[in-house]
Design an enzyme around this catalytic site. Sequence first.
Site, short mmCIF file in Angstrom:
data_model
loop_
_atom_site.label_atom_id
_atom_site.label_comp_id
_atom_site.label_asym_id
_atom_site.label_seq_id
_atom_site.Cartn_x
_atom_site.Cartn_y
_atom_site.Cartn_z
N SER A 275 27.21 5.20 1.24
CA SER A 275 26.53 3.83 0.69
C SER A 275 26.53 3.71 -0.33
CB SER A 275 24.94 4.40 1.47
OG SER A 275 24.19 5.35 0.99
N HIS B 273 26.76 2.58 7.96
CA HIS B 273 27.32 0.68 7.12
C HIS B 273 28.64 0.96 7.86
CE1 HIS B 273 24.46 1.05 3.66
NE2 HIS B 273 24.93 2.04 3.52
N LYS C 146 21.17 -2.24 10.42
CA LYS C 146 21.83 -2.84 8.91
C LYS C 146 22.36 -4.16 9.27
CE LYS C 146 21.52 1.23 5.83
NZ LYS C 146 21.80 2.98 5.99
C1 LIG Z 1 21.27 3.64 6.66
C2 LIG Z 1 21.79 4.72 6.36
C3 LIG Z 1 20.84 5.52 7.60
C4 LIG Z 1 19.33 5.95 8.11
O1 LIG Z 1 19.25 4.26 8.46
P1 LIG Z 1 17.99 3.74 9.37
O2 LIG Z 1 18.05 2.41 10.45
O3 LIG Z 1 17.99 2.74 7.94
O4 LIG Z 1 17.00 4.77 9.03
C5 LIG Z 1 21.89 7.07 8.10
N1 LIG Z 1 23.19 7.08 7.48
C6 LIG Z 1 23.53 6.25 6.01
C7 LIG Z 1 24.74 6.48 5.89
C8 LIG Z 1 22.89 4.88 6.19
O5 LIG Z 1 23.41 4.82 5.53
#
Ligand SMILES: *Cc1c(COP(=O)(O)O)cnc(C)c1O
Length: 410
Positions: A199, A227, A258
């Site tokens: 990320s 992502h 996301k």
């Molecule tokens: C954003 C993210 C999460 C968490 O997801 P949410 O639905 O926002 O809690 C988990 N793993 C990765 C790699 C992320 O980028």
Amino acid sequence: MQTARCVADRRPYTELSMHVDSLSFLGAELDLLKEQGLYRRLRVLGGEQQAKASFDGRQVVNLSSNNYLGLTTHPRLREAALDATRRLGVGSGSVRSIAGTMDIHMELERRLASFKKTEAVVVFQSGFAANAGTVAAVLTRDDVVVSDELNHASIIDGARLSRATIKVFPHKDVNAARKVLQDLPPNQRKLLITDGVFSMDGDLGALPELCALAEEFRCIMMVDDAHASGVFGQHGCGTIDHFGMHGRVDIQVGTLSKAIGSLGGYVAGSRTLIDYLYHRARPFLFSTSHPPAVAAACIAALDVLEQEPHIIDRLWDNTRFFKAGLAALGFNTGLSQSPITPVIVGDGALAMMLSDRLFEEGVFAQGIAFPTVARDKARVRTIVTAAHTREDLQFALDIFAKVGRALGVI
Ligand SMILES: *Cc1c(COP(=O)(O)O)cnc(C)c1O
């Protein structure tokens, strides 16, 4: 029947302060952040999460959201959520394992299983809960987690909760991961885990190599595709599809927060895995399930991915355009392979200054410093979406050029 009595205390809160401030050490920590230039105020979004949006009352090109496909405001998702609210109300009223499993939750899980091409899926309240809850449920103190150093915080927290031994290998260093595995007893239960897309750097996990390693050393293989879902692979199926690794990853995690545009996380895998998580994953057992509107919006998002693939094409067109533009200006954009492009400047305070100056000029790209990234790898992170126009992106590039030169970054 006797009811409990409570005398309301009507003094204003300024008169209710504690005799000593037992949390004063937290204030000292915050003062330290201020000294280091790392203290951040929350930017507040007025109105919708859009490619051009108003943060703190300023209209900016928004390069900071994870709203890859612009689905947070897609009419089909909005309608689906409104319709579900009218038909089903605003809450589920319970945890999944008691009375909070609605038809629409089961429908979403079936749809996600077919999207991910796995036997079954369990949905969690967030991607964070999915990772932390799953790693903690699957492993015990006798087991070992073998984890990339840049894996998401929720994986690390899950590993800590499981009490398993945590072995970290340097970022994408498959040989180092192999050495860790070689040193473990063959009958040791181990989980090999990587992000699909990292990320902060936007590069891809070494899936083909790590899957082969997992098979050689009989590890459980887990990929966090937060992502990647909606971004990589056919119809946004994810990095497992992108690399042709179907059937070789035991546990796939995705998020609905996301590209999918709403909120939630999920685990995709075998029916046995999912049944087990229904019984043992603590966020599933002890935290209330999504309101119907969230599940309905996510189902509508899956329809959009199937039926409007041009949105994903537009995301990638924008990604190529913007990356090429930043590189041509001479910025250090690291090794990104995704719509996440870091502009790496090194020093934390400089990254924050760059971010602030960009914002003043109408571009919102979040500054990110230690402990989210290494001390000498501070950066401004940009994320383009399908909803940006070429004019938005060209404007952002022009501002990056102006501010980057003014600060001596390029
Ligand atoms: C954003 C993210 C999460 C968490 O997801 P949410 O639905 O926002 O809690 C988990 N793993 C990765 C790699 C992320 O980028």
